[in-house]
Design a protein around this motif. Structure first.
Motif, PDB file in Angstrom:
ATOM      1  N   TRP A  27      -3.785  -7.850  -4.638  1.00 16.57           N
ATOM      2  CA  TRP A  27      -2.859  -6.819  -4.173  1.00 16.57           C
ATOM      3  C   TRP A  27      -1.410  -7.292  -4.154  1.00 16.57           C
ATOM      4  CZ3 TRP A  27       0.331  -7.870  -0.141  1.00 16.57           C
ATOM      5  CH2 TRP A  27      -0.009  -8.929   0.708  1.00 16.57           C
ATOM      6  N   GLU A  56       0.950   4.102  -2.934  1.00 15.86           N
ATOM      7  CA  GLU A  56       0.548   5.466  -2.601  1.00 15.86           C
ATOM      8  C   GLU A  56       1.686   6.464  -2.684  1.00 15.86           C
ATOM      9  OE1 GLU A  56      -1.158   5.139   1.280  1.00 15.86           O
ATOM     10  OE2 GLU A  56      -3.109   4.406   0.540  1.00 15.86           O
ATOM     11  N   ALA A  80      -5.807  -1.964  -5.959  1.00 17.59           N
ATOM     12  CA  ALA A  80      -5.443  -1.279  -4.725  1.00 17.59           C
ATOM     13  C   ALA A  80      -5.394  -2.264  -3.579  1.00 17.59           C
ATOM     14  CB  ALA A  80      -6.449  -0.170  -4.417  1.00 17.59           C
ATOM     15  N   ALA A  81      -4.437  -2.047  -2.680  1.00 18.54           N
ATOM     16  CA  ALA A  81      -4.326  -2.925  -1.507  1.00 18.54           C
ATOM     17  C   ALA A  81      -5.435  -2.608  -0.526  1.00 18.54           C
ATOM     18  CB  ALA A  81      -2.957  -2.745  -0.857  1.00 18.54           C
ATOM     19  N   THR A 140       0.829  -1.203   0.000  1.00 15.02           N
ATOM     20  CA  THR A 140       0.000   0.000   0.000  1.00 15.02           C
ATOM     21  C   THR A 140       0.864   1.254   0.000  1.00 15.02           C
ATOM     22  OG1 THR A 140      -1.786  -1.132   1.172  1.00 15.02           O
ATOM     23  CG2 THR A 140      -1.788   1.265   1.234  1.00 15.02           C
TER      24      THR A 140
END
Length: 252
Positions: free
Chosen positions: A233, A14, A251-252, A10
């Motif tokens: 993920w 991000e 997305a995680a 994540t």
């Protein structure tokens, strides 16, 4: 420990444009960097550095298709300090230069697996038959397919660059990769499908599988069972443009 790896993934997704280091990712997981490296590689199949690079290049692919930013601007936006190093890494991983990828994808679209590899980046010619083996196997999927299954032998756990041998197949069904050079290869399979557990849009889900490393020797035949599942993920993004697919990372 899987939740720690998911947290790191994540963070990478991000903050991919930042100069994330192994020390920083390990510190955020509150484990030693050596333990973190082993743990991350076991769960994702690649090192944190390779996962970060794949996420950066996948974002570059998205920007090339969805914006009018120059290649130089995209390089900076995804974390590269040099346009030259970005272009070189993108070309090696995607199989096309950034400019070629933008032009080819916009003109041809990326919704289907092509019947043949693009002329802009053909697969390398296989060596003599005596220096090759073959890989065969059974393809399975828990959902319905919306495209043929693209199967290829690649040099690593990330689906990038050009395959040394490839084929289109159906699932359930069998595939054969002929003239695979001697060495260790990863067998990747990818298709669009319909899977109720595949995410927000069960009508169109990216299905993938990776098996390897597979050691190929002279005149050997490897028989594999390959089951395609929705991309999750833990899997690094698909980079190669030669599959005709341009999936967005989950997305995680």
């Amino acid at each position: 420990m899987e939740h720690l790896v998911q947290h790191a993934v994540t963070t990478i997704r991000e903050r991919y444009w930042e100069p994330l280091s192994l020390d920083e990712l390990a510190a955020s997981a509150m484990v030693s960097k050596y333990h973190f490296l082993r743990m991350f590689s076991r769960v994702t199949g690649v090192t944190p550095g390779r996962f970060l690079s794949a996420v950066r290049l996948q974002e570059a692919k998205r920007l090339l298709l969805s914006t009018s930013l120059t290649v130089a601007d995209i390089a900076v936006q995804v974390g590269y300090s040099s346009q030259g190093s970005f272009t070189r890494r993108f070309t090696e991983s995607v199989g096309l230069s950034p400019t070629q990828y933008r032009r080819l994808s916009l003109s041809a679209g990326t919704d289907t697996v092509p019947d043949a590899l693009p002329e802009a980046a053909p697969a390398p010619a296989p060596p003599a038959a005596r220096d090759t083996g073959s890989v065969t196997g059974a393809l399975r999927t828990p959902g319905d397919l919306l495209s043929p299954v693209y199967v290829g032998a690649f040099d690593g756990p990330i689906l990038q660059g050009a395959p040394v041998s490839w084929s289109n197949a159906s699932a359930p069904g069998r595939f054969t990769l002929p003239s695979v050079p001697k060495g260790s290869w990863y067998i990747h399979a990818v298709a669009h499908g319909r899977h109720p557990a595949g995410g927000a849009d069960p009508q169109r889900t990216l299905l993938t599988a990776a098996v390897g490393p597979v050691r190929v020797r002279d005149d050997t035949v490897h028989r594999l069972d390959v089951t395609l599942c929705p991309q999750d993920w833990s899997r690094p993004p698909i980079l190669s443009a030669l599959t005709g697919l341009s999936p967005q990372p989950t997305a995680a």
